[in-house]
Design an enzyme around this catalytic site. Sequence first.
Site, mmCIF file in Angstrom:
data_model
loop_
_atom_site.group_PDB
_atom_site.id
_atom_site.type_symbol
_atom_site.label_atom_id
_atom_site.label_comp_id
_atom_site.label_asym_id
_atom_site.label_seq_id
_atom_site.Cartn_x
_atom_site.Cartn_y
_atom_site.Cartn_z
ATOM 1 N N GLY A 45 0.868 -1.610 0.277
ATOM 2 C CA GLY A 45 -0.245 -0.431 0.124
ATOM 3 C C GLY A 45 0.799 1.453 -0.068
ATOM 4 O O GLY A 45 2.071 0.919 0.430
ATOM 5 N N GLN A 50 3.225 9.796 1.113
ATOM 6 C CA GLN A 50 4.392 9.350 1.022
ATOM 7 C C GLN A 50 5.241 9.495 -0.164
ATOM 8 O O GLN A 50 6.866 9.058 0.012
ATOM 9 C CB GLN A 50 4.206 7.614 1.190
ATOM 10 C CG GLN A 50 3.954 7.390 3.043
ATOM 11 C CD GLN A 50 3.310 5.580 2.550
ATOM 12 O OE1 GLN A 50 2.079 5.085 2.140
ATOM 13 N NE2 GLN A 50 4.010 5.465 2.963
ATOM 14 N N CYS A 95 5.549 0.288 7.656
ATOM 15 C CA CYS A 95 4.866 1.106 6.764
ATOM 16 C C CYS A 95 5.928 1.706 5.773
ATOM 17 O O CYS A 95 7.236 1.272 6.490
ATOM 18 C CB CYS A 95 4.315 2.179 7.530
ATOM 19 S SG CYS A 95 4.274 4.007 6.578
ATOM 20 N N LEU A 96 6.438 1.998 4.779
ATOM 21 C CA LEU A 96 7.534 2.322 3.649
ATOM 22 C C LEU A 96 8.731 3.770 4.227
ATOM 23 O O LEU A 96 9.362 3.677 4.025
ATOM 24 C CB LEU A 96 6.909 2.369 2.592
ATOM 25 C CG LEU A 96 6.717 0.706 1.281
ATOM 26 C CD1 LEU A 96 6.065 1.479 -0.331
ATOM 27 C CD2 LEU A 96 7.807 0.476 1.113
ATOM 28 N N HIS A 137 -4.591 2.061 7.296
ATOM 29 C CA HIS A 137 -3.842 2.028 7.272
ATOM 30 C C HIS A 137 -2.906 3.560 6.013
ATOM 31 O O HIS A 137 -2.153 4.560 6.394
ATOM 32 C CB HIS A 137 -2.526 1.001 7.225
ATOM 33 C CG HIS A 137 -0.985 1.938 7.066
ATOM 34 N ND1 HIS A 137 -0.700 1.354 8.161
ATOM 35 C CD2 HIS A 137 -0.212 2.451 6.123
ATOM 36 C CE1 HIS A 137 1.499 1.542 7.597
ATOM 37 N NE2 HIS A 137 0.805 2.349 7.190
ATOM 38 N N GLU A 138 -3.944 2.949 5.146
ATOM 39 C CA GLU A 138 -3.297 4.791 3.699
ATOM 40 C C GLU A 138 -4.539 5.754 3.703
ATOM 41 O O GLU A 138 -3.826 6.578 4.161
ATOM 42 C CB GLU A 138 -3.222 3.744 2.653
ATOM 43 C CG GLU A 138 -2.601 2.595 1.970
ATOM 44 C CD GLU A 138 -1.213 2.377 2.552
ATOM 45 O OE1 GLU A 138 -0.985 4.179 2.987
ATOM 46 O OE2 GLU A 138 -0.246 1.435 2.581
ATOM 47 N N HIS A 141 -2.515 8.101 6.642
ATOM 48 C CA HIS A 141 -1.803 8.927 6.049
ATOM 49 C C HIS A 141 -2.263 10.143 5.148
ATOM 50 O O HIS A 141 -1.954 11.050 5.523
ATOM 51 C CB HIS A 141 -0.994 8.033 4.687
ATOM 52 C CG HIS A 141 -0.194 7.599 5.103
ATOM 53 N ND1 HIS A 141 1.570 7.782 6.007
ATOM 54 C CD2 HIS A 141 0.130 6.215 5.110
ATOM 55 C CE1 HIS A 141 2.154 6.379 6.278
ATOM 56 N NE2 HIS A 141 1.638 5.555 5.389
HETATM 57 C C1 QAP Z 1 0.762 -0.595 4.542
HETATM 58 O O1 QAP Z 1 3.333 -1.485 4.333
HETATM 59 C C2 QAP Z 1 0.105 -1.887 5.860
HETATM 60 O O2 QAP Z 1 9.863 -1.791 7.020
HETATM 61 C C3 QAP Z 1 1.451 -0.898 4.095
HETATM 62 O O3 QAP Z 1 11.304 -2.451 5.229
HETATM 63 C C4 QAP Z 1 0.830 -2.155 6.808
HETATM 64 O O4 QAP Z 1 4.084 -1.965 1.535
HETATM 65 C C5 QAP Z 1 -1.134 -2.521 5.275
HETATM 66 C C6 QAP Z 1 7.288 -1.746 4.025
HETATM 67 C C7 QAP Z 1 0.324 -3.803 6.839
HETATM 68 C C8 QAP Z 1 -1.339 -2.968 5.670
HETATM 69 C C9 QAP Z 1 -0.849 -4.223 6.946
HETATM 70 C C10 QAP Z 1 7.807 -2.133 5.475
HETATM 71 C C11 QAP Z 1 8.236 -2.683 2.900
HETATM 72 C C12 QAP Z 1 5.854 -2.238 3.480
HETATM 73 C C13 QAP Z 1 8.770 -1.947 5.603
HETATM 74 C C14 QAP Z 1 3.715 -1.968 3.454
HETATM 75 C C15 QAP Z 1 10.220 -2.488 4.485
HETATM 76 C C16 QAP Z 1 10.360 -2.613 3.050
HETATM 77 C C17 QAP Z 1 5.032 -2.027 4.173
HETATM 78 CO CO CO Z 2 1.720 3.331 5.914
#
Ligand code: QAP
Ligand code: CO
Length: 174
Positions: A45, A50, A95-96, A137-138, A141
């Site tokens: 996501g 971001q 989270c990215l 989550h999104e 943001h």
């Molecule tokens: C949000 O999160 C989310 O730490 C999206 O090193 C989170 O895409 C939605 C990511 C949990 C549902 C459940 C995080 C990639 C990606 C990191 C992400 C990383 C590399 C997170």
């Molecule tokens: Co995020």
Amino acid sequence: MHLSIVEYPDKKLREKSLKVEQFDESLHKLLDAMYPLMVNTNGIGLAAIQVAVAKQVLILNIPDEYGEQPKENLIEMINPIIVHKEGETVYQEGCLSVPSFYEDIIRYEYVTVNYQDRYGNTQSIEAGELLSIAIQHEMDHLKGLLFIDRLSYSRRKKFEKEFKKVQKEKKNAL
Ligand code: QAP
Ligand code: CO
């Protein structure tokens, strides 16, 4: 269009995103640039803020039962609104914009969301499981909120301490 991920503690992530009124080429270019960035950084996501664009735009691509993320499963949401929410669930979120940190966060189990697609057409989706969590989550943001803002006071303190330690280690490695 070149985009890069804005990372915590950048204040940009605290901006409130504005409603999209024009479903034009610049919106499509933004969406088309966000997708490869999300996939290449192993995201499921991504919200426009971001990538430093304060518009109510987010994309989602939840892995299927084989762990794959085909582009057919991409969901693009513009101006989303939660119109129904039900139940409670806990998931270890990341989270990215907060790389390498994962925390248990409480969310609604099911949500119904009204939104617009890239053409401005009204859409509605009933979501459960990971999609429901990702939407919430999104959408946070878009309000300038991060998942770490939902931690208890003591968990947040612990996070900040760990975050500082990791930042220092990264600096020393240079
Ligand atoms: C949000 O999160 C989310 O730490 C999206 O090193 C989170 O895409 C939605 C990511 C949990 C549902 C459940 C995080 C990639 C990606 C990191 C992400 C990383 C590399 C997170
Ligand atoms: Co995020």
